[in-house]
Design a protein around this motif. Structure first.
Motif, PDB file in Angstrom:
ATOM      1  N   ALA A  41       0.851  -1.193   0.000  1.00  0.00           N
ATOM      2  CA  ALA A  41       0.000   0.000   0.000  1.00  0.00           C
ATOM      3  C   ALA A  41       0.886   1.242   0.000  1.00  0.00           C
ATOM      4  CB  ALA A  41      -0.958  -0.029   1.191  1.00  0.00           C
ATOM      5  N   THR A  42       0.808   2.041   1.043  1.00  0.00           N
ATOM      6  CA  THR A  42       1.511   3.326   1.087  1.00  0.00           C
ATOM      7  C   THR A  42       3.014   3.184   0.892  1.00  0.00           C
ATOM      8  OG1 THR A  42      -0.183   4.081   2.640  1.00  0.00           O
ATOM      9  CG2 THR A  42       1.791   5.427   2.455  1.00  0.00           C
ATOM     10  N   SER A  43       3.615   2.146   1.441  1.00  0.00           N
ATOM     11  CA  SER A  43       5.077   2.041   1.462  1.00  0.00           C
ATOM     12  C   SER A  43       5.699   1.735   0.110  1.00  0.00           C
ATOM     13  CB  SER A  43       5.516   0.993   2.492  1.00  0.00           C
ATOM     14  OG  SER A  43       5.169   1.410   3.792  1.00  0.00           O
ATOM     15  N   SER A  44       4.908   1.387  -0.895  1.00  0.00           N
ATOM     16  CA  SER A  44       5.458   1.246  -2.245  1.00  0.00           C
ATOM     17  C   SER A  44       4.951   2.345  -3.159  1.00  0.00           C
ATOM     18  CB  SER A  44       5.101  -0.118  -2.845  1.00  0.00           C
ATOM     19  OG  SER A  44       3.689  -0.277  -2.928  1.00  0.00           O
ATOM     20  N   ALA A  45       4.232   3.317  -2.587  1.00  0.00           N
ATOM     21  CA  ALA A  45       3.630   4.387  -3.391  1.00  0.00           C
ATOM     22  C   ALA A  45       4.149   5.753  -2.970  1.00  0.00           C
ATOM     23  CB  ALA A  45       2.108   4.336  -3.270  1.00  0.00           C
ATOM     24  N   SER A  46       5.350   5.796  -2.428  1.00  0.00           N
ATOM     25  CA  SER A  46       5.938   7.054  -1.988  1.00  0.00           C
ATOM     26  C   SER A  46       6.639   7.735  -3.165  1.00  0.00           C
ATOM     27  CB  SER A  46       6.947   6.805  -0.866  1.00  0.00           C
ATOM     28  OG  SER A  46       8.139   6.241  -1.381  1.00  0.00           O
ATOM     29  N   THR A  47       7.184   8.925  -2.917  1.00  0.00           N
ATOM     30  CA  THR A  47       8.014   9.603  -3.917  1.00  0.00           C
ATOM     31  C   THR A  47       9.423   9.039  -3.910  1.00  0.00           C
ATOM     32  OG1 THR A  47       6.662  11.566  -3.473  1.00  0.00           O
ATOM     33  CG2 THR A  47       8.575  11.898  -4.839  1.00  0.00           C
ATOM     34  N   LYS A  48       9.686   8.104  -3.026  1.00  0.00           N
ATOM     35  CA  LYS A  48      10.919   7.311  -2.983  1.00  0.00           C
ATOM     36  C   LYS A  48      12.137   8.178  -2.641  1.00  0.00           C
ATOM     37  CE  LYS A  48       8.556   4.522  -6.408  1.00  0.00           C
ATOM     38  NZ  LYS A  48       7.697   3.910  -5.399  1.00  0.00           N
ATOM     39  N   LEU A  49      11.958   9.009  -1.619  1.00  0.00           N
ATOM     40  CA  LEU A  49      13.036   9.879  -1.173  1.00  0.00           C
ATOM     41  C   LEU A  49      13.256   9.736   0.324  1.00  0.00           C
ATOM     42  CD1 LEU A  49      12.060  13.211  -2.990  1.00  0.00           C
ATOM     43  CD2 LEU A  49      13.714  11.497  -3.760  1.00  0.00           C
ATOM     44  N   PHE A  50      14.524   9.703   0.721  1.00  0.00           N
ATOM     45  CA  PHE A  50      14.902   9.984   2.094  1.00  0.00           C
ATOM     46  C   PHE A  50      15.202  11.480   2.120  1.00  0.00           C
ATOM     47  CE2 PHE A  50      16.748   5.477   2.874  1.00  0.00           C
ATOM     48  CZ  PHE A  50      15.534   5.044   3.386  1.00  0.00           C
ATOM     49  N   HIS A  51      14.297  12.270   2.658  1.00  0.00           N
ATOM     50  CA  HIS A  51      14.526  13.714   2.636  1.00  0.00           C
ATOM     51  C   HIS A  51      14.025  14.357   3.919  1.00  0.00           C
ATOM     52  CE1 HIS A  51      10.302  15.121   1.260  1.00  0.00           C
ATOM     53  NE2 HIS A  51      10.216  13.837   1.501  1.00  0.00           N
ATOM     54  N   GLY A  52      14.585  15.526   4.204  1.00  0.00           N
ATOM     55  CA  GLY A  52      14.206  16.221   5.420  1.00  0.00           C
ATOM     56  C   GLY A  52      12.838  16.855   5.338  1.00  0.00           C
ATOM     57  N   GLY A  53      12.389  17.119   4.120  1.00  0.00           N
ATOM     58  CA  GLY A  53      11.108  17.794   3.939  1.00  0.00           C
ATOM     59  C   GLY A  53      11.291  19.295   3.972  1.00  0.00           C
ATOM     60  N   LEU A  54      11.919  19.830   2.922  1.00  0.00           N
ATOM     61  CA  LEU A  54      12.239  21.256   2.877  1.00  0.00           C
ATOM     62  C   LEU A  54      11.003  22.123   3.107  1.00  0.00           C
ATOM     63  CD1 LEU A  54      14.291  23.506   2.340  1.00  0.00           C
ATOM     64  CD2 LEU A  54      13.890  23.186  -0.113  1.00  0.00           C
TER      65      LEU A  54
END
Length: 500
Positions: A41-54
């Motif tokens: 579900a959600t965990s394969s539908a992300s933008t696929k980034l490890f990011h801080g969230g600018l």
């Protein structure tokens, strides 16, 4: 009554599997049930980034941003095969945030998290830099900053594999039909968890603690299978993405700002494509029904076309996907403003029940640690924190050696071209050599199902990474489905069904 496990986890997404892995590594006994495939579900539908969230800085989510920024490099060192640094180009839009404000935000972004591996922000002259070539000429200046890419579904399957190696019982395609508190043989209160799979009911499992990491279904589980009346709610926010034909030739990403206050990314994807997303729409109806609507696809095309010289149209789209983020309902006025922070709710009556609300893929490891810390009173025998310095399967090599790995693999297996070697390294890392074994030619890898997917890889994923269907493999663990025909995928499904 069978011997109870210490912790039973409901949910096989990144948070549930992260909790199971963390707990198992501390010496606790763990069982996990996922009603479908891991990360389905959600965990394969992300933008696929490890990011801080600018953009979260604008909502003053400094703790969340700092934790996520620190985590980028912790996670990068743990999985250099499935995560790697990326540079993001943020063109200056004169009608939106002023240059000085963006620079201030990026200064904070560079310094909040104690960055050591990732390079710092710098300014770009788009009239001279290659990153300016695909963009409209009105965009003359930009900032370039760092974040990381991650293969999200592979992250979950590798964590599940590591958890199982440490003793966790990982049960996929197993639904929790009920959970009730009962008295154990020693007089202590336990959870009795009822289960079923495709064959029917399974023997119940007893547990000393229950973790509800059901993602979009966390509130449904509380009110349904667990039977607890609660006022806590999730806000389901749909994030949709489009995958297009490759839109530009360099390896950097774009961060685009919109006049509606939203942002989107345009990211090089699977070597031959561009990933564009995401949207933020309140989702009504079953989470499993989340789809990228025609309106959302049009929105993403229009948004990207405000920046790219050549307009992006729906004819460029080769695939779409959509997931539902289970955000904690904090009463925010819009889906965009709703908090991405996680909330852990612990009920102490009888056997403990901890429910996970919200969260983001970058902070999954810290979330898992926080869950175990909240439950530590019940498990004094548990070991200390350990995941910050532990690598995932295949990731046992320094980040600095990542770039050289595909060439090493191609030297040892000359029948692999660079693209194939790169794909395998970015999926299996140092375990590529185990997967390929003594193969001298492609024929030694068994049947070819299409798009470079051979039987040896399929067998590996079935035996080691819980894959059961063609969809599990081609749209989650490998993304080969972007290049395979419907007939090829059906043939793979038939072969996997025959293999059991």
């Amino acid at each position: 009554m069978s011997e109870p496990v210490d912790i039973f986890v409901i949910g096989g997404g990144v948070n549930g599997v992260g909790v199971a892995r963390d707990a198992a590594g501390r010496g606790l006994t763990v069982a996990l049930a996922e009603m479908h495939d891991l990360a389905s579900a959600t965990s394969s539908a992300s933008t696929k980034l490890f990011h801080g969230g600018l953009r979260y800085l604008e909502y003053y989510e400094f703790r969340l941003v700092r934790e996520a920024l620190i985590e980028r490099e912790v996670l990068l060192k743990a999985m250099p095969h499935i995560s790697w640094p990326m540079r993001f180009v943020l063109p200056h839009h004169k009608g939106l945030r002023p240059w000085w404000l963006v620079r201030l935000g990026l200064f904070l972004y560079d310094h909040l998290g104690g960055r050591k591996i990732l390079p710092a922000t710098k300014a770009l002259d788009l009239s001279r830099d290659k990153a300016g070539k695909p963009l409209k000429s009105e965009y003359r200046r930009a900032f370039e900053y760092s974040d990381c890419w991650v293969q999200d579904a592979r992250l979950v399957s590798l964590m599940a594999r590591d958890a199982a190696k440490r003793g966790a019982n990982i049960m996929t395609r197993t639904r929790v039909t009920g959970a009730e508190q009962v008295t154990g043989e020693d007089g202590k209160t336990l959870w009795k968890v009822s289960l079923e799979n495709a064959e029917g009911p399974l023997p119940p499992i007893h547990a000393r603690a229950l973790v509800n990491a059901g993602g979009p279904w966390v509130a449904d589980l509380l009110k349904g299978a667990i039977g607890i009346d609660t006022r806590e709610k999730v806000r389901l926010v749909r994030g949709s993405h489009i995958v297009t034909r490759k839109l530009y030739d360099h390896d950097r990403c774009y961060f685009f700002q919109g006049s509606d206050g939203r942002i989107i990314f345009a990211i090089p994807y699977e070597q031959d494509f561009t990933l564009i997303g995401t949207t933020d729409q309140d989702h009504h109806g079953p989470a499993r029904d989340a789809k990228c609507t025609p309106e959302e696809a049009d929105y993403l095309c229009r948004f990207a076309s405000e920046y790219f010289e050549r307009p992006v149209t729906t004819d460029d789209i080769v695939w779409t996907y959509s997931g539902v983020r289970p955000l904690y309902d904090d009463g925010a006025s819009s889906a965009t403003a709703a908090t991405r922070d996680y909330v852990l709710s612990l009920r102490k009556e009888g056997a403990p029940l901890l429910s996970v609300f919200g969260g983001k893929i970058t902070t999954h490891r810290k979330l898992a640690e926080a869950v175990i810390h909240k439950l530590s009173h019940y498990f004094p025998q548990a070991g200390g924190d350990w995941t910050a310095t532990s690598t995932l399967p295949g990731g046992d090599f320094p980040v600095a050696e990542t770039a050289a790995m595909p060439d090493r693999l191609a030297r040892d297996y000359p029948f692999l071209d660079h693209a194939a070697a790169l794909r395998l390294i970015r999926s299996y890392g140092s375990e590529c050599w185990d997967l390929l074994g003594n193969a001298k030619t492609p024929a030694d890898l068994g049947r070819h199902f299409g798009a470079g997917l051979y039987e040896a890889e399929v067998r590996w994923l079935m035996e080691k990474e819980f894959a059961k269907t063609a969809e599990d493999i081609v749209f989650r663990r490998t993304k080969r489905g972007l290049r395979m025909s419907a007939d090829e995928i059906a043939a793979l499904d038939d072969r996997m069904n025959a293999a059991g």
